[in-house]
Design a protein around this motif. Sequence first.
Motif, PDB file in Angstrom:
ATOM      1  N   UNK A   1       0.835  -1.203   0.000  1.00  0.00           N
ATOM      2  CA  UNK A   1       0.000   0.000   0.000  1.00  0.00           C
ATOM      3  C   UNK A   1       0.871   1.255   0.000  1.00  0.00           C
ATOM      4  N   UNK A   2       1.938   1.241   0.802  1.00  0.00           N
ATOM      5  CA  UNK A   2       2.862   2.376   0.811  1.00  0.00           C
ATOM      6  C   UNK A   2       3.524   2.545  -0.550  1.00  0.00           C
ATOM      7  N   UNK A   3       3.890   1.431  -1.164  1.00  0.00           N
ATOM      8  CA  UNK A   3       4.534   1.481  -2.477  1.00  0.00           C
ATOM      9  C   UNK A   3       3.606   2.097  -3.513  1.00  0.00           C
ATOM     10  N   UNK A   4       2.307   1.792  -3.404  1.00  0.00           N
ATOM     11  CA  UNK A   4       1.351   2.303  -4.387  1.00  0.00           C
ATOM     12  C   UNK A   4       1.063   3.787  -4.205  1.00  0.00           C
ATOM     13  N   UNK A   5       1.183   4.280  -2.981  1.00  0.00           N
ATOM     14  CA  UNK A   5       0.863   5.688  -2.712  1.00  0.00           C
ATOM     15  C   UNK A   5       2.092   6.574  -2.602  1.00  0.00           C
ATOM     16  N   UNK A   6       3.279   5.990  -2.659  1.00  0.00           N
ATOM     17  CA  UNK A   6       4.503   6.767  -2.489  1.00  0.00           C
ATOM     18  C   UNK A   6       4.892   7.457  -3.795  1.00  0.00           C
ATOM     19  N   UNK A   7       5.353   8.705  -3.699  1.00  0.00           N
ATOM     20  CA  UNK A   7       5.796   9.463  -4.854  1.00  0.00           C
ATOM     21  C   UNK A   7       7.196  10.053  -4.633  1.00  0.00           C
ATOM     22  N   UNK A   8       7.899   9.579  -3.638  1.00  0.00           N
ATOM     23  CA  UNK A   8       9.227  10.098  -3.347  1.00  0.00           C
ATOM     24  C   UNK A   8      10.292   9.328  -4.119  1.00  0.00           C
ATOM     25  N   UNK A   9      11.442   9.924  -4.229  1.00  0.00           N
ATOM     26  CA  UNK A   9      12.567   9.284  -4.898  1.00  0.00           C
ATOM     27  C   UNK A   9      13.104   8.162  -4.012  1.00  0.00           C
ATOM     28  N   UNK A  10      13.503   7.032  -4.599  1.00  0.00           N
ATOM     29  CA  UNK A  10      14.027   5.923  -3.789  1.00  0.00           C
ATOM     30  C   UNK A  10      15.207   6.310  -2.920  1.00  0.00           C
ATOM     31  N   UNK A  11      16.049   7.229  -3.398  1.00  0.00           N
ATOM     32  CA  UNK A  11      17.217   7.628  -2.609  1.00  0.00           C
ATOM     33  C   UNK A  11      16.790   8.356  -1.338  1.00  0.00           C
ATOM     34  N   UNK A  12      15.683   9.106  -1.411  1.00  0.00           N
ATOM     35  CA  UNK A  12      15.203   9.827  -0.236  1.00  0.00           C
ATOM     36  C   UNK A  12      14.651   8.891   0.836  1.00  0.00           C
ATOM     37  N   UNK A  13      14.257   7.688   0.439  1.00  0.00           N
ATOM     38  CA  UNK A  13      13.690   6.732   1.381  1.00  0.00           C
ATOM     39  C   UNK A  13      14.740   5.840   2.023  1.00  0.00           C
ATOM     40  N   UNK A  14      15.966   5.940   1.549  1.00  0.00           N
ATOM     41  CA  UNK A  14      17.044   5.088   2.070  1.00  0.00           C
ATOM     42  C   UNK A  14      17.521   5.629   3.417  1.00  0.00           C
ATOM     43  N   UNK A  15      17.802   4.788   4.445  1.00  0.00           N
ATOM     44  CA  UNK A  15      17.683   3.318   4.432  1.00  0.00           C
ATOM     45  C   UNK A  15      16.441   2.803   5.145  1.00  0.00           C
ATOM     46  N   UNK A  16      15.622   3.708   5.760  1.00  0.00           N
ATOM     47  CA  UNK A  16      14.536   3.260   6.623  1.00  0.00           C
ATOM     48  C   UNK A  16      13.540   2.336   5.953  1.00  0.00           C
ATOM     49  N   UNK A  17      13.049   2.720   4.755  1.00  0.00           N
ATOM     50  CA  UNK A  17      12.019   1.922   4.110  1.00  0.00           C
ATOM     51  C   UNK A  17      12.556   0.562   3.656  1.00  0.00           C
ATOM     52  N   UNK A  18      13.854   0.498   3.352  1.00  0.00           N
ATOM     53  CA  UNK A  18      14.429  -0.782   2.936  1.00  0.00           C
ATOM     54  C   UNK A  18      14.695  -1.696   4.129  1.00  0.00           C
ATOM     55  N   UNK A  19      14.943  -1.095   5.291  1.00  0.00           N
ATOM     56  CA  UNK A  19      15.021  -1.905   6.515  1.00  0.00           C
ATOM     57  C   UNK A  19      13.653  -2.514   6.817  1.00  0.00           C
ATOM     58  N   UNK A  20      12.604  -1.716   6.620  1.00  0.00           N
ATOM     59  CA  UNK A  20      11.242  -2.233   6.810  1.00  0.00           C
ATOM     60  C   UNK A  20      10.959  -3.367   5.828  1.00  0.00           C
ATOM     61  N   UNK A  21      11.400  -3.230   4.589  1.00  0.00           N
ATOM     62  CA  UNK A  21      11.203  -4.289   3.602  1.00  0.00           C
ATOM     63  C   UNK A  21      11.903  -5.571   4.030  1.00  0.00           C
ATOM     64  N   UNK A  22      13.127  -5.458   4.531  1.00  0.00           N
ATOM     65  CA  UNK A  22      13.852  -6.647   4.978  1.00  0.00           C
ATOM     66  C   UNK A  22      13.165  -7.292   6.178  1.00  0.00           C
ATOM     67  N   UNK A  23      12.576  -6.468   7.048  1.00  0.00           N
ATOM     68  CA  UNK A  23      11.863  -7.014   8.202  1.00  0.00           C
ATOM     69  C   UNK A  23      10.624  -7.792   7.757  1.00  0.00           C
ATOM     70  N   UNK A  24       9.909  -7.273   6.748  1.00  0.00           N
ATOM     71  CA  UNK A  24       8.746  -8.006   6.247  1.00  0.00           C
ATOM     72  C   UNK A  24       9.152  -9.344   5.645  1.00  0.00           C
ATOM     73  N   UNK A  25      10.284  -9.375   4.946  1.00  0.00           N
ATOM     74  CA  UNK A  25      10.773 -10.639   4.386  1.00  0.00           C
ATOM     75  C   UNK A  25      11.160 -11.610   5.497  1.00  0.00           C
ATOM     76  N   UNK A  26      11.734 -11.093   6.569  1.00  0.00           N
ATOM     77  CA  UNK A  26      12.091 -11.954   7.695  1.00  0.00           C
ATOM     78  C   UNK A  26      10.848 -12.537   8.366  1.00  0.00           C
ATOM     79  N   UNK A  27       9.794 -11.736   8.485  1.00  0.00           N
ATOM     80  CA  UNK A  27       8.568 -12.224   9.102  1.00  0.00           C
ATOM     81  C   UNK A  27       7.927 -13.325   8.258  1.00  0.00           C
ATOM     82  N   UNK A  28       7.957 -13.144   6.939  1.00  0.00           N
ATOM     83  CA  UNK A  28       7.404 -14.172   6.056  1.00  0.00           C
ATOM     84  C   UNK A  28       8.212 -15.453   6.165  1.00  0.00           C
ATOM     85  N   UNK A  29       9.535 -15.314   6.259  1.00  0.00           N
ATOM     86  CA  UNK A  29      10.378 -16.501   6.400  1.00  0.00           C
ATOM     87  C   UNK A  29      10.173 -17.164   7.762  1.00  0.00           C
ATOM     88  N   UNK A  30       9.993 -16.361   8.813  1.00  0.00           N
ATOM     89  CA  UNK A  30       9.719 -16.926  10.136  1.00  0.00           C
ATOM     90  C   UNK A  30       8.387 -17.663  10.166  1.00  0.00           C
TER      91      UNK A  30
END
Length: 281
Positions: free
Chosen positions: A216-245
């Motif tokens: 949902x955030x990805x669909x509504x986001x209009x910022x540059x990927x560099x501006x979102x680094x590194x917080x949003x990518x840490x969140x992405x890695x956490x979601x992948x970890x939860x799915x793996x857990x």
Amino acid sequence: CTVIFTRMATKDLHKPISVLFCNLAFSDLFTSFSGFWISMLFITNPDITIFGSKDMLAPYALYTVSILSTIYNLVSIGIERYLAVAESMRTRFRVTRNRSIAVVLINWVLAFFLGCLPLMGWNCLSMEKNLSVLYSPFCVDYLIFIAIPNVVVAFIIPLFTYLRIIIILRKRKLRMKACGQATGTYKSAEIQVARTSIFIWLLALISYAPFFAGVIFDATNHQCPIDLYPGVYIFRNCTAMLITMNCLGNPIIYTLKAKTLGAKLKALKCLSTSRVRACTI
């Protein structure tokens, strides 16, 4: 692997539910390996996992296939448990081993078809418009197309099936209580199903809700990927970890507790037909 080897060693694969359990374990194994592949790519070359690359297309596609297969298997197990209780006194429909195998094949075909759509051309490698920030080179509309229907399937169908199981067990317990018969088996089975369904919902909510929020955030986001680094990518890695857990939680909920739950459901299926007819009268 432990679940698969245990099921094969005990020669219990002739039961329909065992086929679904083994397939769920295989889906979890597939999720773990595809997640490990993505992790190795992140370690060796973090830039391609942040800014996107053609090299990430196949790993993300396989990861999507494994997640979809896991969801469809969880839904199939819930439906099978419902049919085992709801149709336990009827002979017109029985969940057989061949039907379970057919369901497994359908689940994998559907998961591969939907998960491999980016490999067939539905990706944003050649254009920057509609590009996903979290899962580049996937397109945002593809993620929405995959996430929303499957989140609905993963939450609504198990809710219906397990609530129906609890309602059916409670009605049968009241009928037997009205006839003056013991209701300990029904009460125990009702408590076990209710407890298991709560664990299923909590595990699914913890595992997949953050990923859905990321889409949902990805669909509504209009910022540059560099501006979102590194917080949003840490969140992405956490979601992948939860799915793996989630792959560790499924065997605990479905396999380690399956013996008790299966024994209770088997006891329900083995009730005398004459006793049920007497209660009905």
